[in-house]
Design an enzyme around this catalytic site. Structure first.
Site, PDB file in Angstrom:
ATOM      1  N   HIS A 185       0.857  -1.195   0.000  1.00  0.00           N
ATOM      2  CA  HIS A 185       0.000   0.000   0.000  1.00  0.00           C
ATOM      3  C   HIS A 185       0.883   1.232   0.000  1.00  0.00           C
ATOM      4  O   HIS A 185       2.099   1.142   0.117  1.00  0.00           O
ATOM      5  CB  HIS A 185      -0.989  -0.023   1.165  1.00  0.00           C
ATOM      6  CG  HIS A 185      -0.382   0.099   2.540  1.00  0.00           C
ATOM      7  ND1 HIS A 185       0.447  -0.868   3.088  1.00  0.00           N
ATOM      8  CD2 HIS A 185      -0.466   1.081   3.471  1.00  0.00           C
ATOM      9  CE1 HIS A 185       0.811  -0.491   4.296  1.00  0.00           C
ATOM     10  NE2 HIS A 185       0.294   0.694   4.559  1.00  0.00           N
ATOM     11  N   HIS A 229       1.463   3.927   1.935  1.00  0.00           N
ATOM     12  CA  HIS A 229       2.014   4.712   3.051  1.00  0.00           C
ATOM     13  C   HIS A 229       3.535   4.803   2.965  1.00  0.00           C
ATOM     14  O   HIS A 229       4.206   3.846   2.574  1.00  0.00           O
ATOM     15  CB  HIS A 229       1.589   4.109   4.394  1.00  0.00           C
ATOM     16  CG  HIS A 229       0.167   4.420   4.751  1.00  0.00           C
ATOM     17  ND1 HIS A 229      -0.538   3.696   5.683  1.00  0.00           N
ATOM     18  CD2 HIS A 229      -0.678   5.385   4.297  1.00  0.00           C
ATOM     19  CE1 HIS A 229      -1.765   4.204   5.800  1.00  0.00           C
ATOM     20  NE2 HIS A 229      -1.867   5.225   4.966  1.00  0.00           N
ATOM     21  N   ASP A 248       5.921   4.747   5.095  1.00  0.00           N
ATOM     22  CA  ASP A 248       6.785   3.783   5.806  1.00  0.00           C
ATOM     23  C   ASP A 248       6.852   2.437   5.063  1.00  0.00           C
ATOM     24  O   ASP A 248       7.543   1.513   5.513  1.00  0.00           O
ATOM     25  CB  ASP A 248       6.335   3.600   7.268  1.00  0.00           C
ATOM     26  CG  ASP A 248       4.947   3.012   7.415  1.00  0.00           C
ATOM     27  OD1 ASP A 248       4.011   3.488   6.738  1.00  0.00           O
ATOM     28  OD2 ASP A 248       4.787   2.062   8.213  1.00  0.00           O
ATOM     29  N   HIS A 249       6.179   2.345   3.911  1.00  0.00           N
ATOM     30  CA  HIS A 249       6.226   1.127   3.082  1.00  0.00           C
ATOM     31  C   HIS A 249       6.833   1.366   1.695  1.00  0.00           C
ATOM     32  O   HIS A 249       7.255   0.419   1.045  1.00  0.00           O
ATOM     33  CB  HIS A 249       4.813   0.524   2.949  1.00  0.00           C
ATOM     34  CG  HIS A 249       4.231   0.154   4.271  1.00  0.00           C
ATOM     35  ND1 HIS A 249       4.081  -1.148   4.684  1.00  0.00           N
ATOM     36  CD2 HIS A 249       3.836   0.923   5.320  1.00  0.00           C
ATOM     37  CE1 HIS A 249       3.593  -1.166   5.916  1.00  0.00           C
ATOM     38  NE2 HIS A 249       3.429   0.079   6.326  1.00  0.00           N
ATOM     39  N   HIS A 290      -7.403  -0.672   5.708  1.00  0.00           N
ATOM     40  CA  HIS A 290      -6.355   0.219   6.240  1.00  0.00           C
ATOM     41  C   HIS A 290      -6.157   1.379   5.253  1.00  0.00           C
ATOM     42  O   HIS A 290      -6.165   2.545   5.633  1.00  0.00           O
ATOM     43  CB  HIS A 290      -5.074  -0.595   6.417  1.00  0.00           C
ATOM     44  CG  HIS A 290      -3.878   0.200   6.850  1.00  0.00           C
ATOM     45  ND1 HIS A 290      -3.775   0.768   8.102  1.00  0.00           N
ATOM     46  CD2 HIS A 290      -2.738   0.509   6.202  1.00  0.00           C
ATOM     47  CE1 HIS A 290      -2.606   1.408   8.194  1.00  0.00           C
ATOM     48  NE2 HIS A 290      -1.957   1.263   7.059  1.00  0.00           N
ATOM     49  N   ASP A 327      -0.088  -3.881   6.327  1.00  0.00           N
ATOM     50  CA  ASP A 327      -0.730  -3.346   7.534  1.00  0.00           C
ATOM     51  C   ASP A 327      -2.198  -3.747   7.616  1.00  0.00           C
ATOM     52  O   ASP A 327      -3.012  -3.038   8.205  1.00  0.00           O
ATOM     53  CB  ASP A 327      -0.647  -1.807   7.549  1.00  0.00           C
ATOM     54  CG  ASP A 327       0.761  -1.296   7.796  1.00  0.00           C
ATOM     55  OD1 ASP A 327       1.673  -2.110   8.031  1.00  0.00           O
ATOM     56  OD2 ASP A 327       0.938  -0.057   7.748  1.00  0.00           O
ATOM     57  N   HIS A 341       4.750  -4.734  10.716  1.00  0.00           N
ATOM     58  CA  HIS A 341       5.131  -4.026  11.942  1.00  0.00           C
ATOM     59  C   HIS A 341       5.273  -4.998  13.103  1.00  0.00           C
ATOM     60  O   HIS A 341       4.587  -6.016  13.162  1.00  0.00           O
ATOM     61  CB  HIS A 341       4.073  -2.981  12.330  1.00  0.00           C
ATOM     62  CG  HIS A 341       4.057  -1.779  11.442  1.00  0.00           C
ATOM     63  ND1 HIS A 341       4.843  -0.677  11.662  1.00  0.00           N
ATOM     64  CD2 HIS A 341       3.336  -1.516  10.321  1.00  0.00           C
ATOM     65  CE1 HIS A 341       4.610   0.229  10.716  1.00  0.00           C
ATOM     66  NE2 HIS A 341       3.707  -0.263   9.879  1.00  0.00           N
TER      67      HIS A 341
END
Ligand code: ZN
Ligand code: FE
Length: 273
Positions: free
Chosen positions: A69, A71, A73-74, A125, A144, A182
């Site tokens: 996805h 975001h 942090d990905h 999410h 996530d 995570h």
């Protein structure tokens, strides 16, 4: 004399096992690194540094980047990785992230280091969230969406979408290893035990995970079977979970409680827990 024929158990010539390892990033992210015969794929590289160091140290070549996805942090490490390695970037068809070479939809398959992954759309999410499942490797990379003993927050999708997505992941074969993005497990376990204090599998899981973290080890991957036994968000039809949701929000649920309603109560409860 002719030598005996090769044992049926022996791997075919040139077939190396697929190794999967977590690369810790930021505070609690895991970038999953898959390696076979010196070729590498990474899942959700939120940053590039640690991956580049590993590639250099082992003289591995990065072939493939899989994104679940959009975001940061990905996806934040993608540009630095593709600058250094000619990797192909796979991601969701409807992702707002633009550096995707191959955009994927439900049911598409991706060949990664000689293994086939099937794409599952799992919105909730985010609306663009997908998961990569390999029956052959008994593994799912779920970003996530499904966490060890928990699930992602609803940033873009509805409770109904997330409940359906988790239902699909929960329906994978029990021995499927769950590679989430995570290390949230201990905090998820605290919440899960507030929901289901009498669940002995959950009590055992907390002991196991506390010990792993004390030794500095990841609590993931887990398995779908373990998630079905302990993850409250996959247990919205279990009477004890429904009773806990009703106790938390007496006015929110009808009789009998519908599982999506229970999921919504649990997700809201966890958001403030
Ligand atoms: Zn995310
Ligand atoms: Fe994340």
């Amino acid at each position: 004399m002719t030598p005996p024929s090769a044992s049926q158990d022996a791997p075919a010539a040139g077939a190396a096992a697929l190794h999967i390892q977590p690369v810790p990033a930021f505070r609690d992210n895991y970038i999953w690194l898959l390696e076979r015969g010196g070729r590498v794929a990474v899942v959700d590289p939120g940053e590039a540094v640690a991956v580049l160091q590993l590639l250099a140290a082992h003289q591995w070549r990065l072939d493939t980047i899989l994104l679940t996805h959009h975001h940061n942090d990905h996806v934040g490490g993608v540009s630095d990785l593709v600058r250094a390695h000619p990797a192909r970037v796979f991601g969701p068809a409807n992702s707002p992230f633009d550096a995707i070479d191959v955009r994927l939809r439900e049911g598409d398959t991706v060949a990664v280091l000689g293994t086939t992954f099937s794409v599952m759309t799992v919105p909730g999410h985010t609306l663009d969230h997908i998961a990569y499942w390999s029956a052959e490797q008994a593994a799912v990379f779920c970003g996530d969406t499904l966490f060890a003993c928990g699930c992602g927050r609803l940033f873009e999708g509805s409770a109904a979408q997330m409940a359906a997505s988790l239902g699909r992941l929960g329906g994978l074969p029990g021995d499927t290893r769950v590679y989430c993005a995570h290390e949230y497990t201990l905090s998820n376990l605290r919440f899960a035990l507030a929901v289901e204090p009498g669940n002995t599998d959950l009590q055992q899981r907390r002991e196991d995970c506390v010990e792993l973290r004390e030794r500095g080890l990841p609590t993931v991957p887990s398995t779908i079977a373990l998630e079905r036994a302990t993850n409250p968000f996959l247990r919205c039809e279990v009477p004890a979970v429904q009773a806990a949701a009703r106790n938390h929000r007496p006015d929110a649920l009808g009789t009998p409680a519908d599982p999506v309603g229970v999921f919504g109560v649990l997700r809201g409860w966890k958001d403030r827990y």
